[in-house]
Design a protein around this motif. Structure first.
Motif, mmCIF file in Angstrom:
data_model
loop_
_atom_site.group_PDB
_atom_site.id
_atom_site.type_symbol
_atom_site.label_atom_id
_atom_site.label_comp_id
_atom_site.label_asym_id
_atom_site.label_seq_id
_atom_site.Cartn_x
_atom_site.Cartn_y
_atom_site.Cartn_z
ATOM 1 N N SER A 1 1.186 -0.753 -0.113
ATOM 2 C CA SER A 1 -0.341 -0.305 -0.100
ATOM 3 C C SER A 1 1.035 1.230 0.216
ATOM 4 N N ASN B 1 0.183 6.078 0.837
ATOM 5 C CA ASN B 1 -0.658 6.766 0.308
ATOM 6 C C ASN B 1 0.234 8.078 0.595
ATOM 7 N N SER C 1 -4.474 6.827 -2.238
ATOM 8 C CA SER C 1 -3.595 6.129 -1.995
ATOM 9 C C SER C 1 -3.781 4.542 -2.960
ATOM 10 N N MET D 1 -6.975 -1.010 -6.026
ATOM 11 C CA MET D 1 -7.498 -0.647 -5.159
ATOM 12 C C MET D 1 -7.300 0.961 -5.113
ATOM 13 N N SER E 1 -7.166 4.904 -4.558
ATOM 14 C CA SER E 1 -8.697 5.569 -4.276
ATOM 15 C C SER E 1 -8.432 7.031 -3.655
ATOM 16 N N ILE F 1 -9.015 10.718 -1.804
ATOM 17 C CA ILE F 1 -9.963 11.431 -1.266
ATOM 18 C C ILE F 1 -9.352 13.163 -1.397
ATOM 19 N N THR G 1 -14.764 10.292 -1.222
ATOM 20 C CA THR G 1 -13.553 9.476 -1.530
ATOM 21 C C THR G 1 -14.199 8.658 -2.347
ATOM 22 N N LEU G 2 -13.228 8.672 -4.052
ATOM 23 C CA LEU G 2 -14.145 7.468 -5.065
ATOM 24 C C LEU G 2 -13.070 7.103 -4.357
ATOM 25 N N TYR G 3 -13.432 5.013 -4.887
ATOM 26 C CA TYR G 3 -12.420 3.697 -4.672
ATOM 27 C C TYR G 3 -12.672 3.566 -6.288
ATOM 28 N N SER H 1 -16.434 0.324 -9.123
ATOM 29 C CA SER H 1 -16.552 1.637 -8.999
ATOM 30 C C SER H 1 -17.507 2.586 -7.596
ATOM 31 N N PHE I 1 -18.462 5.709 -4.300
ATOM 32 C CA PHE I 1 -18.290 7.060 -3.555
ATOM 33 C C PHE I 1 -18.982 6.619 -2.397
ATOM 34 N N GLU I 2 -17.725 7.471 -1.511
ATOM 35 C CA GLU I 2 -18.258 7.750 0.230
ATOM 36 C C GLU I 2 -17.932 9.057 0.550
#
Length: 167
Positions: A93, A95, A105, A120, A122, A124, A134-136, A159, A161-162
């Motif tokens: 990972s 970030n 990240s 994965m 993302s 932010i 946040t988009l993933y 895909s 988002f949060e």
């Protein structure tokens, strides 16, 4: 669990034994985390599950729960185990949080035995004070015939988002 500072980074590990009848199974993990002054944080981890779904009785209970539904015996077999298809996984990972409004990240997990990789990335974005968007994206690459935990994402990216609001 144990952790210590090594070369200005954090080295950590954990080990757990689980006794089921006459058998003892082990779950273990080890990782190293290092932060650079530029805002880049790097992490690598290894995970071992000694009682994965390649165990015959665990695999039977798992498959029967889909075919016949859950009952007390299947529940007791499955509930006290960490369910993964395979035993060996490696994670990486990175970030980067250079600006206060945006951070990025990327995480990847490799299923060594199942020949699967999940990616994965993302992004932010701090929309306003105490509120983040946040988009993933989750995307997997699976090769070979073995079962892997990432099969449901193989060539089918997800895909999402949060929005988080802290109050």
């Amino acid at each position: 669990d144990i952790s210590t500072i090594v070369y200005d980074g954090l080295l950590r590990g954990s080990f757990l034994g689980n006794r089921q009848g006459n058998n003892v199974y082990y779950i273990a993990g080890a990782g190293y985390e290092y932060s650079l002054q530029c805002g880049l944080n790097l992490l690598t981890e290894y995970f071992y599950n000694g009682n994965c779904l390649s165990n015959n009785s665990l695999s039977i209970a798992y498959n029967e729960s889909f075919l016949y539904g859950m009952n007390q015996k299947r529940y007791q077999t499955l509930a006290y185990n960490f369910l993964t298809f395979n035993a060996h996984y490696v994670g990486l990972s990175a970030n980067l949080s250079g600006a206060s409004l945006v951070s990025m990240s990327a995480t990847t997990i490799v299923d060594i035995q199942g020949h699967g990789i999940i990616l994965m990335p993302s992004l932010i974005y701090n929309i306003i004070e105490n509120c983040e968007l946040t988009l993933y994206v989750l995307y997997a690459l699976v090769t070979g015939n073995r079962s892997t935990d990432f099969s449901s994402f193989d060539n089918k990216p997800l895909s999402a988002f949060e929005i988080k609001y802290y109050f």
